[in-house]
Write an enzyme that holds these catalytic residues in place. Structure first.
Site, PDB file in Angstrom:
ATOM      1  N   SER A  37       0.747  -1.296  -0.038  1.00 43.14           N
ATOM      2  CA  SER A  37       0.017  -0.094   0.050  1.00 43.14           C
ATOM      3  C   SER A  37       0.829   1.309  -0.011  1.00 43.14           C
ATOM      4  O   SER A  37       0.219   2.298  -0.273  1.00 43.14           O
ATOM      5  CB  SER A  37      -1.196   0.043   1.175  1.00 43.14           C
ATOM      6  OG  SER A  37      -0.169  -0.201   2.356  1.00 43.14           O
ATOM      7  N   ASP A 343      -1.852   8.273   7.828  1.00 40.87           N
ATOM      8  CA  ASP A 343      -2.917   7.768   8.568  1.00 40.87           C
ATOM      9  C   ASP A 343      -2.118   6.588   9.421  1.00 40.87           C
ATOM     10  O   ASP A 343      -0.827   6.811   9.779  1.00 40.87           O
ATOM     11  CB  ASP A 343      -3.630   6.934   7.713  1.00 40.87           C
ATOM     12  CG  ASP A 343      -3.042   5.845   6.620  1.00 40.87           C
ATOM     13  OD1 ASP A 343      -1.944   5.689   6.975  1.00 40.87           O
ATOM     14  OD2 ASP A 343      -3.748   5.294   5.807  1.00 40.87           O
ATOM     15  N   HIS A 346       0.756   4.969   6.722  1.00 41.25           N
ATOM     16  CA  HIS A 346       1.278   5.562   5.598  1.00 41.25           C
ATOM     17  C   HIS A 346       1.743   6.983   5.792  1.00 41.25           C
ATOM     18  O   HIS A 346       0.986   7.614   6.543  1.00 41.25           O
ATOM     19  CB  HIS A 346       0.340   5.747   4.467  1.00 41.25           C
ATOM     20  CG  HIS A 346      -0.287   4.286   4.129  1.00 41.25           C
ATOM     21  ND1 HIS A 346      -1.404   3.750   4.818  1.00 41.25           N
ATOM     22  CD2 HIS A 346       0.303   3.120   3.498  1.00 41.25           C
ATOM     23  CE1 HIS A 346      -1.824   2.619   4.389  1.00 41.25           C
ATOM     24  NE2 HIS A 346      -0.651   1.962   3.610  1.00 41.25           N
TER      25      HIS A 346
END
Length: 382
Positions: A37, A343, A346
């Site tokens: 991600s 977040d 990340h």
């Protein structure tokens, strides 16, 4: 504005204009990326399932002003690298049939949210659950499928790959975190025993892509995960010695990242020795990130929020599992560029810009093709 903050502002402004400014002499004509991600530029939402949170607001708010499937507020590190090369941001490719390969001629991103290096069945055998159809080997299979649409023969593919840059990672952190969370009773051995297998599989993936004709690789290491809000929340300790007094990060989990990176550098060297005509560079994501955490003011960020998520719903690190960013109850901070973390897992676009800048300038990489040495356009150094 303080001098340090002004420097940070100018740095981000320079990166923001890279795509519209004259690109450097083009050495790479295509870029293909693999990872999890931190690298993904698109989300495949399963029909009928709840949309992934990274495909929901406020993700993408800073640069795209809408969610794009990137798990940050703007651009990822690989976005910045593509822009610096004068290439378009990479479209995601998740194995879907394509009628026209032209949109992928200059590259594609195979990275998947929650991707692991090890395959689903292997991890399942160790008592670790992971996402299906998103491991590194699955991404490699999709790359081969797409490559077959981009060139008509192995010889043509080899010629095409001569000017292609492969960015393999960052990937592996999900393997370690799931092992640490799901088989806690096994202690550190659960993670440490997995590490040689993870790193070895990354090395095997490099060799597999070399056989397809690739000669230019960038292989990023892991971030200092002990500084991330998810780790600080999921692995709390009453022992003050578990935390780095300078950064507030978890010493053990940063140690896991450091050990992975050291082992990965050795593996890269092993593969490089076997293939002297191939250029394989390690990219340091750990160093720039930990420097931002150690001295956030230097980069125009706030010291008080250095281990907190910009987007969240409260708690010591602005992260609660029941209201993750992108879900009801979570909100984003007023000024993401003042944060290292977007977040729970990340970095912000601002932090990604700092990391990308250091990767481009670093001697292990320098954005140079094998046998060529492109320089930035005058006045446009990244």
């Amino acid at each position: 504005m303080a001098i340090r903050q002004m420097i940070a502002f100018l740095l981000l402004s320079l990166l923001a204009t890279t795509a519209s400014s004259a690109p450097p002499p083009q050495c790479y004509t295509s870029l293909f990326s693999f990872g999890d991600s931190a690298t993904a530029t698109g989300i495949y939402n399963t029909p009928g399932a709840e949309p992934h949170r990274c495909s929901q607001p406020p993700y993408g708010e800073t640069y795209f002003h809408k969610p794009t499937g990137r798990c940050t507020d703007g651009r990822t590190i690989v976005d910045f690298l593509a822009q610096h090369l004068g290439l378009p941001m990479l479209p995601p490719y998740h194995g879907e049939p394509i009628a026209d390969a032209a949109p992928f001629r200059q590259g594609a991103n195979f990275a998947v949210v929650s991707a692991t290096v090890m395959d689903f069945e292997f991890l399942k055998g160790r008592g670790i659950t992971s996402c299906q159809n998103c491991s590194l080997s699955v991404q490699l299979a999709r790359f081969k499928t797409l490559l077959g649409s981009l060139c008509k023969s192995p010889a043509e593919c080899r010629e095409y790959m001569k000017s292609t840059l492969i960015v393999l990672g960052e990937i592996g952190g999900v393997d370690y975190m799931r092992a640490a969370l799901q088989i806690r009773d096994s202690g550190p051995e659960a993670v440490e025993g997995l590490m040689p297998l993870v790193v070895g599989k990354i090395g095997s993936a490099i060799e597999e892509i070399i056989q397809l004709g690739a000669v230019n690789f960038l292989v990023p290491g892991d971030f200092p995960k002990g500084c991330f809000p998810a780790y600080l929340t999921d692995f709390p300790s009453n022992d003050k010695s578990a935390y780095d007094p300078l950064t507030g990060c978890l010493i053990y989990h940063n140690g896991v990242s450091s050990s992975h990176n050291a082992m990965l550098r050795d593996e890269i060297q092993r593969v490089q020795n076997l293939h002297p005509d191939v250029s394989i560079h390690y990219a340091d994501y750990y160093g720039p990130t930990i420097r931002m955490v150690q001295d956030p003011v230097k980069y125009g960020m706030d010291k008080a929020t250095v281990n907190k998520a910009c987007c969240g719903a409260g708690g010591p690190y602005n992260f609660v599992v029941s209201a993750k960013c992108g879900r009801p109850g979570a909100v984003s901070c007023p000024d993401p560029k003042r944060y290292v973390m977007w977040d729970d897992h990340h970095c912000t676009e601002a932090a990604n810009a700092v990391i990308a800048t250091e990767v481009v300038r670093g001697p292990p990489f320098g954005l140079a093709c094998r046998g060529k040495q492109p320089a930035p356009a005058p006045g446009k150094e990244l």
